[in-house]
Design an enzyme around this catalytic site. Structure first.
Site, mmCIF file in Angstrom:
data_model
loop_
_atom_site.group_PDB
_atom_site.id
_atom_site.type_symbol
_atom_site.label_atom_id
_atom_site.label_comp_id
_atom_site.label_asym_id
_atom_site.label_seq_id
_atom_site.Cartn_x
_atom_site.Cartn_y
_atom_site.Cartn_z
ATOM 1 N N TYR A 8 44.075 8.828 37.514
ATOM 2 C CA TYR A 8 44.963 9.986 37.426
ATOM 3 C C TYR A 8 45.780 9.883 36.143
ATOM 4 O O TYR A 8 46.313 8.822 35.825
ATOM 5 C CB TYR A 8 45.914 10.037 38.625
ATOM 6 C CG TYR A 8 45.680 11.220 39.532
ATOM 7 C CD1 TYR A 8 45.750 12.517 39.041
ATOM 8 C CD2 TYR A 8 45.387 11.041 40.873
ATOM 9 C CE1 TYR A 8 45.538 13.608 39.862
ATOM 10 C CE2 TYR A 8 45.167 12.123 41.714
ATOM 11 C CZ TYR A 8 45.249 13.412 41.202
ATOM 12 O OH TYR A 8 45.038 14.487 42.007
ATOM 13 N N GLU B 95 48.097 12.718 34.872
ATOM 14 C CA GLU B 95 48.867 13.953 34.703
ATOM 15 C C GLU B 95 49.821 13.830 33.522
ATOM 16 O O GLU B 95 50.471 12.811 33.329
ATOM 17 C CB GLU B 95 49.650 14.278 35.977
ATOM 18 C CG GLU B 95 48.765 14.699 37.136
ATOM 19 C CD GLU B 95 49.574 15.033 38.379
ATOM 20 O OE1 GLU B 95 50.746 14.619 38.439
ATOM 21 O OE2 GLU B 95 49.034 15.678 39.279
ATOM 22 N N ASP C 179 36.966 33.592 22.195
ATOM 23 C CA ASP C 179 36.303 32.748 23.185
ATOM 24 C C ASP C 179 34.912 32.449 22.620
ATOM 25 O O ASP C 179 34.003 33.254 22.724
ATOM 26 C CB ASP C 179 36.217 33.482 24.520
ATOM 27 C CG ASP C 179 35.494 32.671 25.589
ATOM 28 O OD1 ASP C 179 34.927 31.611 25.261
ATOM 29 O OD2 ASP C 179 35.460 33.125 26.755
ATOM 30 N N THR D 251 33.942 26.440 25.917
ATOM 31 C CA THR D 251 33.367 25.445 26.807
ATOM 32 C C THR D 251 32.718 24.384 25.926
ATOM 33 O O THR D 251 32.662 24.512 24.708
ATOM 34 C CB THR D 251 32.309 26.057 27.740
ATOM 35 O OG1 THR D 251 31.317 26.718 26.931
ATOM 36 C CG2 THR D 251 32.915 27.058 28.699
ATOM 37 N N LYS E 230 27.462 24.382 26.389
ATOM 38 C CA LYS E 230 26.426 25.358 26.017
ATOM 39 C C LYS E 230 25.770 24.915 24.712
ATOM 40 O O LYS E 230 25.073 23.912 24.697
ATOM 41 C CB LYS E 230 27.045 26.748 25.956
ATOM 42 C CG LYS E 230 27.638 27.204 27.304
ATOM 43 C CD LYS E 230 28.181 28.624 27.215
ATOM 44 C CE LYS E 230 28.665 29.130 28.562
ATOM 45 N NZ LYS E 230 30.026 28.669 28.906
ATOM 46 N N ARG F 231 30.364 19.595 31.079
ATOM 47 C CA ARG F 231 30.982 20.862 31.485
ATOM 48 C C ARG F 231 32.501 20.688 31.455
ATOM 49 O O ARG F 231 33.091 20.060 32.335
ATOM 50 C CB ARG F 231 30.496 21.264 32.870
ATOM 51 C CG ARG F 231 28.979 21.376 32.964
ATOM 52 C CD ARG F 231 28.530 21.796 34.343
ATOM 53 N NE ARG F 231 28.880 23.181 34.598
ATOM 54 C CZ ARG F 231 28.120 24.222 34.248
ATOM 55 N NH1 ARG F 231 26.990 24.035 33.621
ATOM 56 N NH2 ARG F 231 28.498 25.447 34.527
#
Length: 473
Positions: A61, A63, A222, A248, A251, A257
């Site tokens: 974790y 954060e 984008d 992203t 692609k 991903r």
């Protein structure tokens, strides 16, 4: 005793721990190996990326931001995330004094919404490319129900913000910049979004910037689909004109991903606003195993080999478009300048939905898609075909010309079935699922062709199912 110890310490391999799930993964490996993957938003990532995704980083974790975490024990993770940030800026040739980056978004849609959350107020106005024109759901798409007489928000973007999509010219398939300019002058959007998920041409960022400046609008790109093309300088550069750029990473960039947000560093304080929108506003702990995968892929992106790969992607997409055109078929916009082709099937009087089903039956994977002139995304008039994944498998122009021939054979099978089935998709699928010698013959040829090329990420010889015709289930 050893088996008991393995189970207790979490060292039991998946094949022993969950044979059912392990078998499904093996089936998916076989499907990928023996199929022609033509979905424009998919690619085959590397073993190096997969090793990051399956690493101990999934346990941690973290954060917060590097060196400002809410948990302890992040001294190594901080170095990994900073490395990813540095490589992201370097891969796109950005000056760290002028541009900042957040590499924590889980994927592209969360990245986009984080930008909206950071820079817009509820009900602010936005303009993005309409979905039937090749835009993306997160750019503000909504529909209208004639029966209910109400507007239906399709994504959260159109729930929380007032959206007025712009469109392509229905004759040319190119973004209608003149109409966008007129509409923006009336609508006065707070944000204009460039980019799309099914647009085969490059973007005129200079025109977008001029329209945005005329209306006091922010400009966001984008670049999810073309991020690999942008990084290698094989298309126009959105960073010269845009305020924010999202992407992203799986692609054309060929990574895991995940998502990235780039933002200008200036008096508008985008950095603090976007970082706070990602966390704590919208996400919890970042997925550091994904961030590591992005980092190692960005290292590859900066190599000459990756630039050659992107150049081949564009050549392959053009070869496919040219071959289909030479065979008498209609390609939206008359061709392509990037990684994808839109094949307009309306002249053949068949929907993309039916053709997609036939392609699935013969192990060719593509997707139904709207083309200029369509009104419904449910029964679109074409299909979207992408070159990145099969270019990763070392296919070149001649191979994509062969793929065009496979596609035309699949189309002829579809037309023959439609003669029997009539217009309804369910009736079409019912007949398609019957024994069909043409389907079986084409599928066997596709399997033989696909399995003659290398498979990134895993070794086909080590798979459980190595029959090119598929697993015997």
């Amino acid at each position: 005793m050893l088996l008991v110890q393995q189970k207790f310490t979490g060292l039991t391999p998946l094949a022993d721990h969950d044979p059912e799930l392990c078998d499904l993964i093996e089936q998916e490996k076989s499907r990928q190996w023996r199929s022609l993957e033509l979905i424009a938003s998919e690619n085959f990532t590397s073993r190096a990326v997969m090793e990051c995704l399956g690493s101990c980083l999934t346990n941690k974790y973290s954060e917060g931001l590097p060196h400002a975490r809410y948990y302890g024990g992040n001294e190594i993770v901080d170095q990994i995330e900073v490395l990813c940030q540095q490589r992201a800026l370097e891969a796109y040739g950005l000056n760290p004094e002028e541009w900042g980056v957040n590499v924590q978004p889980y994927s592209g849609s969360p990245a986009n919404f984080a930008v909206y959350t950071a820079l817009l107020r509820p009900h602010d106005r936005i303009m993005g490319l309409d979905l039937p024109s090749g835009g993306h759901l997160t750019h503000g798409f909504y529909t209208y129900s004639k029966t209910e007489g109400t507007r239906k928000a399709v994504s959260a973007t159109s729930v929380y913000f007032e959206s007025l999509p712009y469109r392509v010219n229905q004759e040319t398939g190119i973004v209608d910049y003149d109409e966008l300019e007129k509409t923006a002058a009336l609508f006065k959007p707070a944000l204009i979004i460039a980019g799309g998920s099914a647009y085969p041409r490059d973007w005129d960022y200079e025109k977008f910037r001029a329209i945005a400046d005329s209306n006091g609008s922010l400009l966001m790109m984008d670049m999810a689909h073309i991020s690999g093309i942008v990084a290698t300088g094989e298309c126009n550069n959105p960073f010269e004109y845009c305020d924010v750029v999202t992407t992203t990473t799986h692609k054309s960039l060929r990574g895991p991903r995940a998502g990235i947000i780039f933002f200008r560093k200036d008096a508008r304080n985008f950095e603090a606003r976007i970082n706070q929108a990602v966390f704590p506003a919208l996400q919890g702990g970042p997925h550091e195993h994904q961030i590591a995968g992005v980092a190692t892929q960005l290292k590859e992106v900066m190599t000459p080999e990756f630039k050659q790969y992107i150049q081949q992607v564009k050549k392959n997409a053009s070869a496919l478009a040219d071959k289909l055109t030479s065979m008498g078929y209609k390609i939206a916009t008359g061709g392509t300048e990037n990684h994808l082709v839109l094949w307009d099937l309306k002249p053949q009087k068949i929907t993309g939905s039916k053709f997609e089903k036939t392609c699935d039956a013969v192990n060719i994977t593509l997707n139904k898609n709207c083309v200029p002139g369509d009104r419904s995304a449910v029964t679109p008039g074409g299909v979207r075909i992408g070159a990145p994944a099969l270019t990763t498998r070392k296919m070149v122009e001649a191979d994509f010309e062969k793929i065009a021939e496979f596609l035309v054979r699949a189309l002829n099978i579809s037309l023959a079935i439609q003669v029997k089935s009539g217009p309804k998709l369910k009736d079409f699928v019912a007949i398609l699922n019957e024994e069909n010698a043409d389907v079986e013959a084409l599928r066997a040829e596709v399997n033989a062709f696909a399995t003659s090329f290398p498979m990134p990420g895993f070794d086909p010889s080590s798979m459980k199912y190595t029959d090119p015709n598929g697993p015997s289930l």
